[in-house]
Design a protein around this motif. Structure first.
Motif, mmCIF file in Angstrom:
data_model
loop_
_atom_site.group_PDB
_atom_site.id
_atom_site.type_symbol
_atom_site.label_atom_id
_atom_site.label_comp_id
_atom_site.label_asym_id
_atom_site.label_seq_id
_atom_site.Cartn_x
_atom_site.Cartn_y
_atom_site.Cartn_z
ATOM 1 N N LYS A 34 0.823 -1.203 0.000
ATOM 2 C CA LYS A 34 0.000 0.000 0.000
ATOM 3 C C LYS A 34 0.860 1.258 0.000
ATOM 4 C CE LYS A 34 -3.364 -2.763 0.009
ATOM 5 N NZ LYS A 34 -4.081 -3.013 -1.279
ATOM 6 N N THR A 35 0.247 2.385 -0.346
ATOM 7 C CA THR A 35 0.971 3.647 -0.396
ATOM 8 C C THR A 35 1.390 4.071 1.009
ATOM 9 O OG1 THR A 35 -0.989 5.029 -0.142
ATOM 10 C CG2 THR A 35 -0.411 4.342 -2.386
ATOM 11 N N VAL A 36 2.347 4.987 1.071
ATOM 12 C CA VAL A 36 2.787 5.520 2.359
ATOM 13 C C VAL A 36 1.609 6.116 3.112
ATOM 14 C CG1 VAL A 36 4.143 7.360 3.432
ATOM 15 C CG2 VAL A 36 5.186 5.894 1.706
ATOM 16 N N GLY A 37 0.745 6.849 2.401
ATOM 17 C CA GLY A 37 -0.407 7.477 3.047
ATOM 18 C C GLY A 37 -1.379 6.460 3.614
ATOM 19 N N GLN A 38 -1.662 5.397 2.865
ATOM 20 C CA GLN A 38 -2.598 4.375 3.342
ATOM 21 C C GLN A 38 -2.055 3.663 4.571
ATOM 22 O OE1 GLN A 38 -2.874 2.286 -0.474
ATOM 23 N NE2 GLN A 38 -5.069 2.743 -0.567
ATOM 24 N N ARG A 39 -0.767 3.336 4.558
ATOM 25 C CA ARG A 39 -0.172 2.654 5.713
ATOM 26 C C ARG A 39 -0.117 3.574 6.930
ATOM 27 N NH1 ARG A 39 5.343 1.082 3.841
ATOM 28 N NH2 ARG A 39 4.882 2.257 1.956
ATOM 29 N N LEU A 58 4.058 8.300 20.675
ATOM 30 C CA LEU A 58 5.454 8.643 20.946
ATOM 31 C C LEU A 58 6.354 7.930 19.939
ATOM 32 C CD1 LEU A 58 5.583 8.435 24.855
ATOM 33 C CD2 LEU A 58 5.383 10.472 23.420
ATOM 34 N N PRO A 59 7.383 8.600 19.445
ATOM 35 C CA PRO A 59 8.241 8.006 18.400
ATOM 36 C C PRO A 59 9.202 6.963 18.963
ATOM 37 C CG PRO A 59 9.065 10.170 18.999
ATOM 38 C CD PRO A 59 7.777 9.987 19.767
ATOM 39 N N LEU A 60 8.646 5.929 19.577
ATOM 40 C CA LEU A 60 9.445 4.869 20.177
ATOM 41 C C LEU A 60 9.196 3.564 19.437
ATOM 42 C CD1 LEU A 60 8.746 5.637 23.952
ATOM 43 C CD2 LEU A 60 10.735 6.317 22.606
ATOM 44 N N PRO A 61 10.232 2.733 19.266
ATOM 45 C CA PRO A 61 10.042 1.448 18.588
ATOM 46 C C PRO A 61 8.961 0.625 19.257
ATOM 47 C CG PRO A 61 12.379 1.898 18.921
ATOM 48 C CD PRO A 61 11.627 2.955 19.679
ATOM 49 N N ALA A 62 8.243 -0.130 18.454
ATOM 50 C CA ALA A 62 7.164 -1.027 18.878
ATOM 51 C C ALA A 62 5.855 -0.298 19.133
ATOM 52 C CB ALA A 62 7.547 -1.844 20.110
ATOM 53 N N LEU A 63 5.880 1.044 19.254
ATOM 54 C CA LEU A 63 4.646 1.812 19.390
ATOM 55 C C LEU A 63 4.212 2.322 18.017
ATOM 56 C CD1 LEU A 63 5.388 3.927 22.601
ATOM 57 C CD2 LEU A 63 4.104 1.787 22.430
ATOM 58 N N ASP A 64 2.951 2.761 17.927
ATOM 59 C CA ASP A 64 2.457 3.283 16.653
ATOM 60 C C ASP A 64 3.305 4.455 16.169
ATOM 61 O OD1 ASP A 64 0.411 1.411 16.615
ATOM 62 O OD2 ASP A 64 -0.999 2.724 17.644
ATOM 63 N N GLY A 65 3.739 5.302 17.101
ATOM 64 C CA GLY A 65 4.567 6.439 16.721
ATOM 65 C C GLY A 65 5.879 6.014 16.102
ATOM 66 N N GLY A 66 6.495 4.952 16.636
ATOM 67 C CA GLY A 66 7.729 4.440 16.058
ATOM 68 C C GLY A 66 7.513 3.904 14.658
ATOM 69 N N ARG A 67 6.403 3.230 14.443
ATOM 70 C CA ARG A 67 6.102 2.708 13.100
ATOM 71 C C ARG A 67 5.852 3.849 12.123
ATOM 72 N NH1 ARG A 67 1.507 -1.657 13.848
ATOM 73 N NH2 ARG A 67 2.137 -2.224 11.731
ATOM 74 N N LEU A 68 5.200 4.906 12.610
ATOM 75 C CA LEU A 68 4.979 6.068 11.739
ATOM 76 C C LEU A 68 6.297 6.728 11.356
ATOM 77 C CD1 LEU A 68 1.829 7.639 13.443
ATOM 78 C CD2 LEU A 68 1.941 6.614 11.165
ATOM 79 N N VAL A 69 7.270 6.712 12.270
ATOM 80 C CA VAL A 69 8.593 7.266 11.954
ATOM 81 C C VAL A 69 9.218 6.494 10.799
ATOM 82 C CG1 VAL A 69 10.961 7.524 12.795
ATOM 83 C CG2 VAL A 69 9.052 8.257 14.217
ATOM 84 N N PHE A 70 9.158 5.171 10.840
ATOM 85 C CA PHE A 70 9.735 4.357 9.768
ATOM 86 C C PHE A 70 9.003 4.590 8.449
ATOM 87 C CE2 PHE A 70 11.649 1.945 13.257
ATOM 88 C CZ PHE A 70 12.911 1.690 12.733
ATOM 89 N N ILE A 71 7.675 4.729 8.509
ATOM 90 C CA ILE A 71 6.915 5.003 7.282
ATOM 91 C C ILE A 71 7.299 6.372 6.731
ATOM 92 C CG2 ILE A 71 4.608 5.426 6.356
ATOM 93 C CD1 ILE A 71 3.558 3.320 8.315
ATOM 94 N N GLY A 72 7.479 7.372 7.635
ATOM 95 C CA GLY A 72 7.900 8.698 7.203
ATOM 96 C C GLY A 72 9.284 8.674 6.572
ATOM 97 N N LEU A 73 10.211 7.918 7.154
ATOM 98 C CA LEU A 73 11.554 7.794 6.571
ATOM 99 C C LEU A 73 11.496 7.165 5.189
ATOM 100 C CD1 LEU A 73 13.604 6.624 9.694
ATOM 101 C CD2 LEU A 73 13.723 8.856 8.557
ATOM 102 N N GLU A 74 10.614 6.172 5.040
ATOM 103 C CA GLU A 74 10.445 5.560 3.724
ATOM 104 C C GLU A 74 9.943 6.579 2.705
ATOM 105 O OE1 GLU A 74 7.546 2.316 1.509
ATOM 106 O OE2 GLU A 74 7.981 2.056 3.643
ATOM 107 N N GLY A 75 8.992 7.424 3.148
ATOM 108 C CA GLY A 75 8.487 8.455 2.246
ATOM 109 C C GLY A 75 9.576 9.426 1.834
ATOM 110 N N LEU A 76 10.465 9.780 2.757
ATOM 111 C CA LEU A 76 11.564 10.707 2.441
ATOM 112 C C LEU A 76 12.605 10.060 1.535
ATOM 113 C CD1 LEU A 76 12.087 12.369 5.956
ATOM 114 C CD2 LEU A 76 11.059 13.415 3.928
ATOM 115 N N ARG A 77 12.909 8.793 1.794
ATOM 116 C CA ARG A 77 13.937 8.096 1.009
ATOM 117 C C ARG A 77 13.423 7.663 -0.353
ATOM 118 N NH1 ARG A 77 15.344 3.316 2.743
ATOM 119 N NH2 ARG A 77 17.576 3.342 2.267
#
Length: 420
Positions: free
Chosen positions: A162-167, A364-383
């Motif tokens: 799925k797209t970055v936005g959908q995920r 919160l941008p911590l691994p295993a939390l939703d915020g941490g997963r959003l950080v990885f999705i955001g990094l994917e969008g930037l890269r």
């Protein structure tokens, strides 16, 4: 017993609505959701509806939605394997029997030459006459191993397709639903209890209390205390509680005239054993709600809870950390019991506060939390390309282990605080 019932209802509601947010938006994006779970650990019971298995698990520490593709799809069928095939009315493979084929005599047994259950959805295999045949596989086909059925997940049904936005929306939807739930609870509270005054108006004065002895009267509006502006009842209460046995100066407005009154709060023991100040005043009664005033109350109170939680997080970030700022399952159980003893409406506000807290903590941008997963999705969008799934999985695993360690430490601190 009342506390246990309150915990079950509140925990079930908060976790269910959080995970339902993930489930709803994941399904809207076309992601195959294999499991919707409340709790962790061994299953207590489960049922299946459509493509998703709904489970209740033993440990009431949260929940999860297991989406296809979040973990690598385990394809155990390789060239040379003998498998059994069952077909639907369209002559597509609907079930793939991996073992115990003798229990499925109606299945067509073939030897696999090539197989693709993610993209082209086919099986090339030799039949019993040694002829190579290509079989089309239904996209909702199931593999049967040890008599356990697992629906296959074509790539277009997997999270990573799925797209970055959908995920991002599927992940953010969980915390978002907690904020919405808090708003709904507080709006309902306003309809049932009325809308409180949004200021520091004195609703009543207890006889012989510090406020009465100082001359404070019902209907006085507290403007400031010791020069610190007071906008509402909560702000005023916090300041008073912070000054037990210390004289403080109230600036009040009475009949349009401002005057100053000095009051010394009496020292009392708070719910957590701390010493707090009280002056003996009561909150005014509530207004009859309108739709707009109730909605406004739900919105402003939800925002107020957010501000309070961010204030605590700010203290932790700036080095003022204390385990007393954090409550684990034992602490939440204890506070819920206290709220339940105070009545249904106090319990409603407590549930709303917990819902906001759950939403913020998960972001919160911590691994295993939703915020941490959003950080990885955001990094994917930037890269412009995905990160290594194995490395991301390792980070989340370490983060989850550290969170469990923190929960153990916090739980031990709660036990010492409340029971030892």
């Amino acid at each position: 017993m009342n506390t246990i019932i309150a915990i079950i209802i509140i925990f079930g509601l908060l976790v269910s609505i959080h995970e339902w947010g993930h489930l709803y938006f994941a399904k809207r994006a076309g992601i195959l959701c294999r499991e919707f779970a409340i709790g962790f650990g061994p299953k207590l019971f489960s049922w299946k509806r459509n493509e998703t298995v709904y489970t209740l698990r033993l440990l009431p520490l949260g929940g999860f939605v297991r989406m296809a593709g979040e973990d690598p799809e385990q394809i155990t069928i390789k060239p040379g394997y003998e498998i059994g095939l069952l077909f639907n009315q369209e002559n597509k493979v609907s079930q793939i029997i991996i073992n115990n084929k003798s229990k499925h005599p109606e299945a067509r047994v073939v030897q696999v030459e090539r197989i693709d259950l993610e993209h082209e959805l086919f099986i090339e295999a030799y039949d019993d006459e040694g002829k190579l045949v290509r079989y089309a596989v239904d996209e909702k086909a199931q593999t049967i191993q040890d008599e356990q059925a697992t629906q296959i997940a074509p790539y277009h049904r997997q999270f990573g397709s799925k797209t970055v936005g959908q995920r991002a929306l599927a992940i953010f939807a969980g915390p978002m639903m907690n904020f919405i739930l808090a708003f709904v609870i507080l709006t309902a509270y306003a309809f049932m209890q009325g809308v409180p005054e949004n200021n520091a108006l004195v609703g009543g004065v207890q006889p012989n209390g510090p406020a009465a002895e100082a001359g404070l009267q019902e209907g006085d509006l507290v403007v400031s205390i010791d020069g610190e502006a007071v906008d509402n009842w909560v702000d005023m209460t916090i300041i008073i509680q912070e000054h037990p046995n210390e004289p403080i100066t109230f600036e009040i407005e009475r009949d349009g005239v401002r005057q100053q009154v000095e009051i010394t709060p009496e020292e009392h023991t708070g719910q957590n054993g701390e010493q707090v100040g009280l002056v003996g005043i009561e909150r005014p009664g509530n207004h009859e709600p309108t739709i707009l005033s109730a909605l406004a109350f739900g919105l402003t109170e939800t925002y107020a809870f957010m501000v309070m939680i961010f204030d605590v997080l700010g203290m932790i970030v700036t080095g003022q950390f204390s385990l007393d700022y954090v409550a684990g399952p034992v602490g939440i159980y204890n506070y819920t019991g206290q709220a339940a003893e105070m009545g249904f409406f106090v319990l409603m506000r407590w549930a709303a506060a917990l819902s906001v807290n759950l939403g913020i903590i998960n972001l919160l941008p911590l691994p295993a939390l939703d915020g941490g997963r959003l950080v990885f999705i955001g990094l994917e969008g930037l890269r412009g390309k995905p990160l290594d799934p194995q490395k991301e999985g390792l980070v989340h695993f370490i983060g989850f282990a550290l969170l469990m360690l923190l929960m153990i430490v916090v739980t031990w601190n709660d036990i010492n605080k409340f029971f030892l």
